[in-house]
Design an enzyme around this catalytic site. Structure first.
Site, short mmCIF file in Angstrom:
data_model
loop_
_atom_site.label_atom_id
_atom_site.label_comp_id
_atom_site.label_asym_id
_atom_site.label_seq_id
_atom_site.Cartn_x
_atom_site.Cartn_y
_atom_site.Cartn_z
N THR A 76 3.47 8.23 4.09
CA THR A 76 2.55 7.72 3.07
C THR A 76 2.19 8.80 2.05
O THR A 76 2.42 9.99 2.27
CB THR A 76 1.27 7.19 3.72
OG1 THR A 76 0.57 8.26 4.35
CG2 THR A 76 1.57 6.10 4.74
N ASP A 77 1.61 8.33 0.97
CA ASP A 77 1.08 9.25 -0.03
C ASP A 77 -0.42 9.41 0.19
O ASP A 77 -0.97 8.93 1.19
CB ASP A 77 1.42 8.78 -1.45
CG ASP A 77 0.85 7.41 -1.78
OD1 ASP A 77 -0.08 6.93 -1.08
OD2 ASP A 77 1.32 6.80 -2.75
N PHE A 78 -1.11 10.02 -0.73
CA PHE A 78 -2.53 10.29 -0.58
C PHE A 78 -3.37 9.03 -0.45
O PHE A 78 -4.48 9.05 0.06
CB PHE A 78 -3.03 11.13 -1.76
CG PHE A 78 -2.98 10.40 -3.07
CD1 PHE A 78 -4.07 9.68 -3.53
CD2 PHE A 78 -1.82 10.41 -3.84
CE1 PHE A 78 -4.00 8.98 -4.73
CE2 PHE A 78 -1.75 9.72 -5.03
CZ PHE A 78 -2.85 9.00 -5.48
N SER A 79 -2.83 7.87 -0.88
CA SER A 79 -3.58 6.62 -0.84
C SER A 79 -3.44 5.87 0.49
O SER A 79 -4.09 4.86 0.71
CB SER A 79 -3.13 5.70 -1.98
OG SER A 79 -1.81 5.23 -1.74
N LEU B 91 -0.62 4.46 1.33
CA LEU B 91 0.49 3.53 1.13
C LEU B 91 1.81 4.27 1.30
O LEU B 91 1.89 5.48 1.06
CB LEU B 91 0.42 2.90 -0.26
CG LEU B 91 -0.85 2.11 -0.59
CD1 LEU B 91 -0.83 1.63 -2.04
CD2 LEU B 91 -1.03 0.96 0.37
#
Length: 141
Positions: free
Chosen positions: A16-19, A21
Site C-alpha cells: 500500500t501507499d501512505f493512504s 490503498l
C-alpha cells in the site's frame, strides 16, 4: 480454457501507499505472480527453462501491457488474480488478467509476453506452445 487460472493474494502493508490503498505498481507484482503460477501449473518452471542449454535458456518478458485501474484494494483485502490465455503465436502469447475482490473487478490488463533466449527473441518450443494453446480461448475471444 473453461476456467481462468486463479491465485489468491492477501494485501499487506508493504503493498500500500501512505493512504492504505494498494499502490498501483503492486498490481503489476500481483499479476506477475499470477503468470508465474500459471506457468508452474503447466509444468513450466521458470528456473528450469532458464537453466536449459547452459543458462542461456528460454525466459519470458512482458512486451506490452494495457492496464485499466477501476477501483482500489485496501490493506488486508483478499484478492484473486485471474489469468486467461487469449492467444498463442510463434514467439509470444497474449493473456487477459484481472484482479478481483470477491466478484468485483478492480484491475484488468491485456498482457503480451515474448519468448527470449539470451538477448534475442525466440520461437516458443513446440511443447511450450502446445501447453499454452491448450488453454487459449477459441478464436481469441
Amino acid at each position: 480454457m473453461t476456467h481462468p487460472h486463479s491465485l489468491t493474494i492477501r494485501v499487506y502493508y508493504e503493498d500500500t501507499d501512505f493512504s492504505g490503498l494498494v499502490y498501483h505498481a503492486s498490481y503489476l507484482r500481483f499479476m506477475e505472480r499470477g503468470r508465474t503460477e500459471l506457468l508452474r501449473d503447466l509444468g513450466l518452471g521458470q528456473r528450469a527453462l532458464l537453466q536449459a542449454q547452459g543458462g542461456g535458456g528460454l525466459f519470458f518478458v512482458v512486451r506490452a501491457m494495457t492496464i485499466d485501474f477501476r477501483k482500489p484494494a485496501q490493506m488486508d483485502d483478499s484478492l484473486t488474480v485471474e489469468t486467461i490465455v487469449r492467444a498463442v503465436s510463434g514467439a509470444s502469447f497474449e493473456l487477459d488478467q484481472r484482479v478481483l475482490r470477491g466478484e468485483e473487478a478492480l484491475v484488468s490488463a491485456r498482457v503480451k509476453i515474448a519468448a527470449v533466449e539470451g538477448d534475442r527473441p525466440r520461437r516458443l518450443p513446440s511443447e511450450v506452445r502446445e501447453k499454452f494453446a491448450s488453454l487459449a480461448c477459441p478464436h481469441g475471444a
